[in-house]
Write an enzyme that holds these catalytic residues in place. Structure first.
Site, mmCIF file in Angstrom:
data_model
loop_
_atom_site.group_PDB
_atom_site.id
_atom_site.type_symbol
_atom_site.label_atom_id
_atom_site.label_comp_id
_atom_site.label_asym_id
_atom_site.label_seq_id
_atom_site.Cartn_x
_atom_site.Cartn_y
_atom_site.Cartn_z
ATOM 1 N N ASN A 40 38.810 62.270 -10.481
ATOM 2 C CA ASN A 40 39.997 61.796 -11.171
ATOM 3 C C ASN A 40 41.157 62.777 -11.155
ATOM 4 O OD1 ASN A 40 37.474 60.729 -13.229
ATOM 5 N ND2 ASN A 40 38.688 59.260 -12.081
ATOM 6 N N VAL A 62 46.370 64.553 -12.590
ATOM 7 C CA VAL A 62 45.268 63.790 -13.167
ATOM 8 C C VAL A 62 45.598 62.315 -13.103
ATOM 9 C CG1 VAL A 62 43.957 63.344 -15.286
ATOM 10 C CG2 VAL A 62 44.575 65.678 -14.660
ATOM 11 N N CYS A 63 44.611 61.533 -12.704
ATOM 12 C CA CYS A 63 44.774 60.080 -12.637
ATOM 13 C C CYS A 63 45.216 59.568 -13.999
ATOM 14 C CB CYS A 63 43.456 59.441 -12.219
ATOM 15 S SG CYS A 63 43.514 57.653 -12.149
ATOM 16 N N ILE A 64 46.290 58.838 -14.021
ATOM 17 C CA ILE A 64 46.914 58.401 -15.262
ATOM 18 C C ILE A 64 46.002 57.547 -16.139
ATOM 19 C CG2 ILE A 64 48.014 56.332 -14.342
ATOM 20 C CD1 ILE A 64 49.617 58.843 -16.746
ATOM 21 N N SER A 81 38.493 54.876 -10.663
ATOM 22 C CA SER A 81 39.898 55.236 -10.733
ATOM 23 C C SER A 81 40.097 56.593 -10.071
ATOM 24 C CB SER A 81 40.337 55.272 -12.204
ATOM 25 O OG SER A 81 41.717 55.511 -12.292
#
Length: 156
Positions: free
Chosen positions: A81, A88-90, A121
């Site tokens: 992620n 960082v993946c939202i 994700s």
């Protein structure tokens, strides 16, 4: 909204300093800018990230809390992620829950990143594939390398 968001962030930072969260610390990058935080996430026990010291910046938008902050790791981290550039993946920052955005409970939002990757994700497709296909092999080796490097950087 800027004054309200500034007051809210000051309150949240004061609360974090008054009641520290295990494995997480935060402070301002610049004392004059409440919207830019420097954070350290310590790899939790019983995870592959145990013992790591992962530095990141947390940037809050001026219309916070209407929009989520952006978290970017400065320390190299191999994680599904977290993009290779540290972003960082939202979706981690705004999963549904009791707190709409999860900002007031950082241990619920940012610490689980180490113990509970979200393979659905992925911001780092290579790390996600390794985590799914060989979590105790190549993925574990790459994480261990990042942990060692983070420890070296922490003590420099």
């Amino acid at each position: 909204m800027t004054e309200q968001s500034s007051l809210l962030l000051r309150k949240q930072l004061a609360e974090l300093n008054k009641n520290p969260v295990e494995g997480f610390s935060a402070g301002l990058v610049d004392d004059d800018d409440i919207y830019q935080w420097e954070v350290v996430v310590i790899g939790p026990q019983d995870t592959l990230f145990e013992g790591g010291f992962f530095k990141a910046t947390l940037t809050f938008p001026r219309d916070y809390p209407l929009r989520p902050p952006k978290l970017k790791f400065v320390t190299e981290i191999w994680h599904p992620n977290v993009a290779k550039n540290g972003d960082v993946c939202i979706s981690i920052l705004h999963e549904p829950g009791e707190d709409k955005y999860g900002y007031e409970k950082p241990e619920e939002r940012w610490l689980p990143i180490h113990s509970n990757p979200n393979g659905d994700s992925a911001a780092n497709v290579d790390a996600a594939k390794e985590w799914r296909d060989d979590p105790k092999g190549i993925f574990k080796k790459k994480v261990a390398r990042c942990v060692r490097r983070s420890q070296d950087m922490a003590y420099d």
